[in-house]
Design a protein around this motif. Structure first.
Motif, PDB file in Angstrom:
ATOM      1  N   PHE A  38      39.066  38.521  47.561  1.00  0.00           N
ATOM      2  CA  PHE A  38      38.792  38.177  46.177  1.00  0.00           C
ATOM      3  C   PHE A  38      37.503  37.380  46.065  1.00  0.00           C
ATOM      4  O   PHE A  38      37.268  36.473  46.866  1.00  0.00           O
ATOM      5  N   PRO A  39      36.658  37.698  45.073  1.00  0.00           N
ATOM      6  CA  PRO A  39      35.477  36.871  44.840  1.00  0.00           C
ATOM      7  C   PRO A  39      35.915  35.480  44.370  1.00  0.00           C
ATOM      8  O   PRO A  39      36.817  35.361  43.543  1.00  0.00           O
ATOM      9  N   ARG A  40      35.311  34.454  44.898  1.00  0.00           N
ATOM     10  CA  ARG A  40      35.698  33.079  44.562  1.00  0.00           C
ATOM     11  C   ARG A  40      34.880  32.503  43.405  1.00  0.00           C
ATOM     12  O   ARG A  40      35.353  31.651  42.691  1.00  0.00           O
ATOM     13  N   ASN A  41      33.626  32.970  43.227  1.00  0.00           N
ATOM     14  CA  ASN A  41      32.726  32.361  42.244  1.00  0.00           C
ATOM     15  C   ASN A  41      32.264  33.320  41.155  1.00  0.00           C
ATOM     16  O   ASN A  41      31.284  33.031  40.474  1.00  0.00           O
ATOM     17  N   ASP A  42      32.922  34.446  41.005  1.00  0.00           N
ATOM     18  CA  ASP A  42      32.518  35.436  40.001  1.00  0.00           C
ATOM     19  C   ASP A  42      33.770  35.912  39.252  1.00  0.00           C
ATOM     20  O   ASP A  42      34.425  36.862  39.672  1.00  0.00           O
ATOM     21  N   PRO A  43      34.117  35.245  38.137  1.00  0.00           N
ATOM     22  CA  PRO A  43      35.352  35.597  37.413  1.00  0.00           C
ATOM     23  C   PRO A  43      35.394  37.047  36.925  1.00  0.00           C
ATOM     24  O   PRO A  43      36.443  37.675  36.952  1.00  0.00           O
ATOM     25  N   ALA A  44      34.255  37.587  36.497  1.00  0.00           N
ATOM     26  CA  ALA A  44      34.238  38.973  36.001  1.00  0.00           C
ATOM     27  C   ALA A  44      34.530  39.961  37.134  1.00  0.00           C
ATOM     28  O   ALA A  44      35.317  40.891  36.969  1.00  0.00           O
ATOM     29  N   LEU A  45      33.915  39.741  38.288  1.00  0.00           N
ATOM     30  CA  LEU A  45      34.168  40.620  39.424  1.00  0.00           C
ATOM     31  C   LEU A  45      35.598  40.451  39.927  1.00  0.00           C
ATOM     32  O   LEU A  45      36.257  41.422  40.286  1.00  0.00           O
ATOM     33  N   ASN A  52      41.476  46.948  39.743  1.00  0.00           N
ATOM     34  CA  ASN A  52      41.193  48.243  40.362  1.00  0.00           C
ATOM     35  C   ASN A  52      41.318  48.317  41.877  1.00  0.00           C
ATOM     36  O   ASN A  52      41.406  49.414  42.423  1.00  0.00           O
ATOM     37  N   MET A  53      41.281  47.182  42.567  1.00  0.00           N
ATOM     38  CA  MET A  53      41.110  47.239  44.015  1.00  0.00           C
ATOM     39  C   MET A  53      42.216  46.526  44.795  1.00  0.00           C
ATOM     40  O   MET A  53      41.967  45.943  45.840  1.00  0.00           O
ATOM     41  N   LEU A  54      43.431  46.601  44.314  1.00  0.00           N
ATOM     42  CA  LEU A  54      44.554  46.001  45.028  1.00  0.00           C
ATOM     43  C   LEU A  54      45.552  47.076  45.441  1.00  0.00           C
ATOM     44  O   LEU A  54      45.874  47.967  44.655  1.00  0.00           O
ATOM     45  N   LEU A 113      31.372  48.052  41.958  1.00  0.00           N
ATOM     46  CA  LEU A 113      32.473  47.602  41.113  1.00  0.00           C
ATOM     47  C   LEU A 113      31.959  46.843  39.894  1.00  0.00           C
ATOM     48  O   LEU A 113      32.518  46.949  38.812  1.00  0.00           O
ATOM     49  N   SER A 114      30.870  46.094  40.058  1.00  0.00           N
ATOM     50  CA  SER A 114      30.271  45.396  38.916  1.00  0.00           C
ATOM     51  C   SER A 114      29.672  46.382  37.923  1.00  0.00           C
ATOM     52  O   SER A 114      29.696  46.160  36.723  1.00  0.00           O
ATOM     53  N   LEU A 115      29.145  47.475  38.445  1.00  0.00           N
ATOM     54  CA  LEU A 115      28.520  48.494  37.600  1.00  0.00           C
ATOM     55  C   LEU A 115      29.549  49.282  36.793  1.00  0.00           C
ATOM     56  O   LEU A 115      29.359  49.557  35.618  1.00  0.00           O
ATOM     57  N   ALA A 116      30.652  49.647  37.419  1.00  0.00           N
ATOM     58  CA  ALA A 116      31.668  50.471  36.774  1.00  0.00           C
ATOM     59  C   ALA A 116      33.037  49.828  36.951  1.00  0.00           C
ATOM     60  O   ALA A 116      33.383  49.394  38.042  1.00  0.00           O
ATOM     61  N   ASP A 117      33.780  49.780  35.899  1.00  0.00           N
ATOM     62  CA  ASP A 117      35.108  49.160  35.925  1.00  0.00           C
ATOM     63  C   ASP A 117      36.149  50.219  36.281  1.00  0.00           C
ATOM     64  O   ASP A 117      36.915  50.669  35.431  1.00  0.00           O
ATOM     65  N   CYS A 118      36.133  50.661  37.553  1.00  0.00           N
ATOM     66  CA  CYS A 118      37.078  51.683  38.001  1.00  0.00           C
ATOM     67  C   CYS A 118      37.295  51.546  39.498  1.00  0.00           C
ATOM     68  O   CYS A 118      36.601  50.790  40.171  1.00  0.00           O
ATOM     69  N   HIS A 119      38.256  52.291  40.025  1.00  0.00           N
ATOM     70  CA  HIS A 119      38.547  52.246  41.451  1.00  0.00           C
ATOM     71  C   HIS A 119      37.527  53.080  42.215  1.00  0.00           C
ATOM     72  O   HIS A 119      37.214  54.200  41.839  1.00  0.00           O
ATOM     73  N   PHE A 120      36.986  52.505  43.288  1.00  0.00           N
ATOM     74  CA  PHE A 120      36.143  53.219  44.230  1.00  0.00           C
ATOM     75  C   PHE A 120      36.798  53.089  45.587  1.00  0.00           C
ATOM     76  O   PHE A 120      37.090  51.983  46.024  1.00  0.00           O
ATOM     77  N   HIS A 121      37.033  54.193  46.249  1.00  0.00           N
ATOM     78  CA  HIS A 121      37.440  54.090  47.650  1.00  0.00           C
ATOM     79  C   HIS A 121      36.147  54.028  48.430  1.00  0.00           C
ATOM     80  O   HIS A 121      35.427  55.012  48.557  1.00  0.00           O
ATOM     81  N   PHE A 122      35.819  52.861  48.924  1.00  0.00           N
ATOM     82  CA  PHE A 122      34.542  52.623  49.586  1.00  0.00           C
ATOM     83  C   PHE A 122      34.831  52.266  51.032  1.00  0.00           C
ATOM     84  O   PHE A 122      35.580  51.347  51.316  1.00  0.00           O
TER      85      PHE A 122
END
Length: 134
Positions: A38-45, A52-54, A113-122
């Motif tokens: 989880f990002p610690r300092n970016d609430p939007a991300l 999308n990524m859990l 993920l910041s660019l698009a609000d959807c699931h990416f299998h990366f």
């Protein structure tokens, strides 16, 4: 670059894209390109990761779960926590995961993920040319 677009009958169209980066980035830079925590300092991300990524925590009890094979998750969730990203002897990447909540995060690229609000299998694949630490 290799691209395949699938149009399955029971799901939305989706693309499989393979991009080879030459030279391969050093192991120390992987956590800047891909993360599994989880990002610690970016609430939007962080909100996008939660949405999308859990991997589902109830994945083994859900009827029809695709990842349940005889009571075990085929994707290895929950993943273990570890202080740094490592590569094992089979060239599989084990992502840095600091906290218990990170055990359920699917690897993602923060920029995509910041660019698009959807699931990416990366996923990132290393070749045998990488020197493993002894």
């Amino acid at each position: 670059m290799i691209t395949v677009i699938e149009f399955p009958k029971c799901a939305f169209p989706h693309a499989h894209i393979i991009i080879k980066v030459v030279p391969e980035p050093p192991l120390e830079l992987l956590d800047t390109i891909t993360r599994a925590e989880f990002p610690r300092n970016d609430p939007a991300l962080r909100q996008k990761v939660e949405k999308n990524m859990l991997h589902g925590r109830d994945h083994l009890t859900q009827p029809g779960s695709r990842c349940n094979r005889d009571g075990w998750c085929i994707y290895g969730f929950p993943q273990r926590t570890q202080p740094s990203t490592t590569i094992d002897e089979h060239m599989r990447i084990h992502w840095r995961r600091h906290e218990e909540e990170d055990m359920w995060a699917v690897p993602y690229c923060p920029a995509l993920l910041s660019l698009a609000d959807c699931h990416f299998h990366f996923d990132v694949v290393y070749t045998a040319s990488v020197q493993l630490p002894l």
